[in-house]
Design an enzyme around this catalytic site. Structure first.
Site, PDB file in Angstrom:
ATOM      1  N   ARG A   1     -14.634  12.964   9.183  1.00 23.86           N
ATOM      2  CA  ARG A   1     -13.386  13.639   9.592  1.00 23.86           C
ATOM      3  C   ARG A   1     -13.011  14.718   8.588  1.00 23.86           C
ATOM      4  O   ARG A   1     -12.504  15.782   8.950  1.00 23.86           O
ATOM      5  CB  ARG A   1     -12.248  12.607   9.711  1.00 23.86           C
ATOM      6  CG  ARG A   1     -12.368  11.725  10.945  1.00 23.86           C
ATOM      7  CD  ARG A   1     -11.444  10.521  10.869  1.00 23.86           C
ATOM      8  NE  ARG A   1     -10.076  10.875  10.621  1.00 23.86           N
ATOM      9  CZ  ARG A   1      -9.241  10.183   9.829  1.00 23.86           C
ATOM     10  NH1 ARG A   1      -9.627   9.086   9.222  1.00 23.86           N
ATOM     11  NH2 ARG A   1      -8.010  10.584   9.663  1.00 23.86           N
TER      12      ARG A   1
ATOM     13  N   ASP B   1     -15.010   2.870   8.223  1.00 22.36           N
ATOM     14  CA  ASP B   1     -13.980   3.848   7.852  1.00 22.36           C
ATOM     15  C   ASP B   1     -14.499   4.799   6.790  1.00 22.36           C
ATOM     16  O   ASP B   1     -14.221   5.997   6.829  1.00 22.36           O
ATOM     17  CB  ASP B   1     -12.713   3.135   7.363  1.00 22.36           C
ATOM     18  CG  ASP B   1     -11.734   4.153   6.792  1.00 22.36           C
ATOM     19  OD1 ASP B   1     -11.250   4.991   7.573  1.00 22.36           O
ATOM     20  OD2 ASP B   1     -11.492   4.144   5.580  1.00 22.36           O
TER      21      ASP B   1
ATOM     22  N   HIS C   1       0.846  -1.197   0.000  1.00 20.32           N
ATOM     23  CA  HIS C   1       0.000   0.000   0.000  1.00 20.32           C
ATOM     24  C   HIS C   1       0.877   1.241   0.000  1.00 20.32           C
ATOM     25  O   HIS C   1       1.857   1.309   0.727  1.00 20.32           O
ATOM     26  CB  HIS C   1      -0.901   0.022   1.241  1.00 20.32           C
ATOM     27  CG  HIS C   1      -1.715   1.271   1.347  1.00 20.32           C
ATOM     28  ND1 HIS C   1      -2.875   1.452   0.635  1.00 20.32           N
ATOM     29  CD2 HIS C   1      -1.517   2.413   2.037  1.00 20.32           C
ATOM     30  CE1 HIS C   1      -3.367   2.653   0.896  1.00 20.32           C
ATOM     31  NE2 HIS C   1      -2.561   3.256   1.745  1.00 20.32           N
TER      32      HIS C   1
ATOM     33  N   SER D   1      -7.343   4.267   9.924  1.00 16.63           N
ATOM     34  CA  SER D   1      -8.171   4.308   8.719  1.00 16.63           C
ATOM     35  C   SER D   1      -7.527   3.477   7.602  1.00 16.63           C
ATOM     36  O   SER D   1      -8.164   2.605   7.000  1.00 16.63           O
ATOM     37  CB  SER D   1      -8.338   5.776   8.296  1.00 16.63           C
ATOM     38  OG  SER D   1      -8.796   5.879   6.985  1.00 16.63           O
TER      39      SER D   1
ATOM     40  N   LYS E   1      -8.582  -0.917   6.200  1.00 19.02           N
ATOM     41  CA  LYS E   1      -8.863  -1.423   4.850  1.00 19.02           C
ATOM     42  C   LYS E   1      -7.867  -2.525   4.477  1.00 19.02           C
ATOM     43  O   LYS E   1      -8.207  -3.509   3.828  1.00 19.02           O
ATOM     44  CB  LYS E   1      -8.807  -0.270   3.840  1.00 19.02           C
ATOM     45  CG  LYS E   1      -9.997   0.694   4.011  1.00 19.02           C
ATOM     46  CD  LYS E   1      -9.858   1.995   3.252  1.00 19.02           C
ATOM     47  CE  LYS E   1      -8.949   2.972   3.906  1.00 19.02           C
ATOM     48  NZ  LYS E   1      -9.197   4.378   3.752  1.00 19.02           N
TER      49      LYS E   1
HETATM   50  N1  URA Z   1      -6.104   7.970   3.717  1.00 25.61           N
HETATM   51  C1  URA Z   1      -6.994   7.177   4.368  1.00 25.61           C
HETATM   52  O1  URA Z   1      -7.415   6.140   3.855  1.00 25.61           O
HETATM   53  N2  URA Z   1      -7.408   7.573   5.587  1.00 25.61           N
HETATM   54  C2  URA Z   1      -6.973   8.701   6.199  1.00 25.61           C
HETATM   55  O2  URA Z   1      -7.383   8.975   7.303  1.00 25.61           O
HETATM   56  C3  URA Z   1      -6.057   9.497   5.500  1.00 25.61           C
HETATM   57  C4  URA Z   1      -5.639   9.100   4.255  1.00 25.61           C
END
Ligand code: URA
Length: 435
Positions: free
Chosen positions: A168, A161, A82, A183, A187
């Site tokens: 957020r 999320d 990632h 966050s 995933k």
């Molecule tokens: N990317 C994400 O997936 N989450 C965040 O909080 C910030 C960047």
């Protein structure tokens, strides 16, 4: 349990338990906790922070708020990668076939995302016919058969999320390291890999501009991954100038193909080898990173990595001829090259601004609904530290509209700097975190 009491506890500096975090996330996801209470909680966390255990438990609760992909019927150690994202970041396109060619099963979920260019999925759609809308069954079967599959994130991947990130975003609570780490990792954990290699970018074109923040984010994510039982490491890499020379979509795909043909730009090759080596070692196909890098280089030399890309493109409905004959790709019809007026050294390239040039050309998405023009982009002939003679090409733009071209050119002038002295060299790889 009442959300009011949990907000008060965090506001007063308390520590939330696993049960409290699970209550909060499950009742927020199903709509029983309203946005205004969750906003207050996010702000309390923003100011009070979370300890390691709270961050892990929040991440697990978010990961488990939707489907947890079960990859156990794929043979071998599944390794995911990632990137926190940056300008010219086409790494997955070259790296995944390189690693798959070494025998590591790569089962990757990718996103489109908002930004200066499209995400991996948009870029892959440059291959005519290519689709990432494949079933989970095809995804797993394909990884077992050819070692590589990339699919779009399913709707039900960490839905907590999705909801929380949107909240957020509008309540000034994005830029908290624990919240960002949980966050992203929610995933990744839901995507099912056994091991995770993170590419955390740092610099003017990165989400994290300061190196200390990038290291802190990397450490939090690695702790979460390892705490959740997935072997995780993070490479911190430079994003103070674009990665490679190409910025756009089709143009980045071509650069990735060039790389698999052994003609990649030095910085991009170095990053692919560094991340690839971590993946190959995590997948137990090499005992150390030097041996892994040698293996990856061999896969380029023998053409196996390029063949793997062709095989993968074909399996997902794309035309593999574009892999072997990349001249088939068509750029936008207006080509404009800017030449240097002075002699000197490239001292600084404002990375974010170069990304905005691509966006202005139409290569990225400002809103989820925006259409992307895959054929536009720019090619940097010079990077930081390069010497430039008068009348040498500096950048070539590919545009489909004169107005957009002029806007990008205007922006570029302020982003690209030439000075009389050679700048101090800076490292691409800033460090690797394992725990
Ligand atoms: N990317 C994400 O997936 N989450 C965040 O909080 C910030 C960047």
């Amino acid at each position: 349990m009442r959300m009011y009491d949990l907000i008060m506890k965090k506001r007063n500096g308390g520590t939330l338990t696993k049960e409290e975090l699970r209550f909060m996330i499950s009742h927020y996801t199903d709509g029983h906790i309203p946005d205004y209470q969750m906003s207050a909680m996010m702000m309390a966390i923003f100011f009070r922070g979370m300890n390691e255990e709270e961050t892990l438990q929040l991440t697990m609760a978010m990961a488990e708020s939707g489907d947890m992909l079960d990859l156990s019927d794929i043979n071998g150690i599944k390794v995911d990668k990632h990137s926190t994202g940056g300008v010219g970041d086409k790494t997955s396109l070259a790296l995944t076939p390189m690693v798959a060619a070494c025998g590591i099963p790569v089962a990757k979920m990718s996103g489109r995302g908002l930004g200066h260019t499209g995400g991996t999925i948009d870029k892959l759609e440059s291959f005519p016919g290519f689709s990432t809308s494949i079933s989970t069954e095809q995804f797993k079967r394909q990884v077992n058969e050819i070692g590589l599959a990339i699919m779009g994130q399913t709707k039900d991947l960490a839905p907590a999320d999705k909801k929380l990130y949107a909240l957020r975003d509008v309540t000034a609570t994005v830029d908290n390291i624990s919240l960002i780490a949980s966050s992203i990792m929610s995933k990744k954990l839901a995507s099912g890999a056994d091991a995770i290699v993170l590419d955390v970018k740092t610099g003017s074109g990165a989400f994290m501009k300061k190196e200390t923040d990038s290291f802190a984010l990397a450490k939090e994510m690695v702790k979460i991954g390892n705490g959740a039982g997935r072997k995780t490491c993070a490479v911190i890499s430079d994003m103070d100038q674009p990665l490679g020379n190409a910025v756009g979509n089709i143009i980045e795909v071509r650069e990735a193909i060039d790389t698999l043909m052994g003609k990649g730009p030095d910085d991009f090759v170095e990053l692919c080898l560094t991340l690839g080596a971590e993946m190959v070692v995590a997948g137990k196909k090499a005992s150390d990173s030097d041996a892994a890098k040698e293996m990856l280089l061999q896969k380029i030399k023998t053409g196996e990595a390029l063949n793997k890309l062709a095989c993968f493109v074909k399996a997902q409905g794309g035309d593999p001829r574009y892999v072997y004959e990349p001249d088939r790709f068509r750029y936008a019809n207006i080509t404009d090259t800017v030449f240097s007026q002075n002699e000197g050294w490239v001292s600084h390239i404002d990375c974010d601004e170069i990304g905005i040039c691509s966006l202005l050309l139409g290569g990225g998405r400002e809103t989820k609904e925006s259409e992307i023009d895959l054929s536009v982009g720019l090619y940097l002939h010079k990077k930081v530290g390069d010497h430039v003679n008068p009348k040498e090409p500096v950048v070539t733009f590919y545009a489909s509209d004169e107005k957009k071209l002029n806007a990008a050119k205007e922006r570029f002038q302020h982003a690209f700097h030439i000075s009389e002295s050679k700048p101090a060299s800076s490292k691409l790889i800033k460090g690797i975190i394992y725990e």
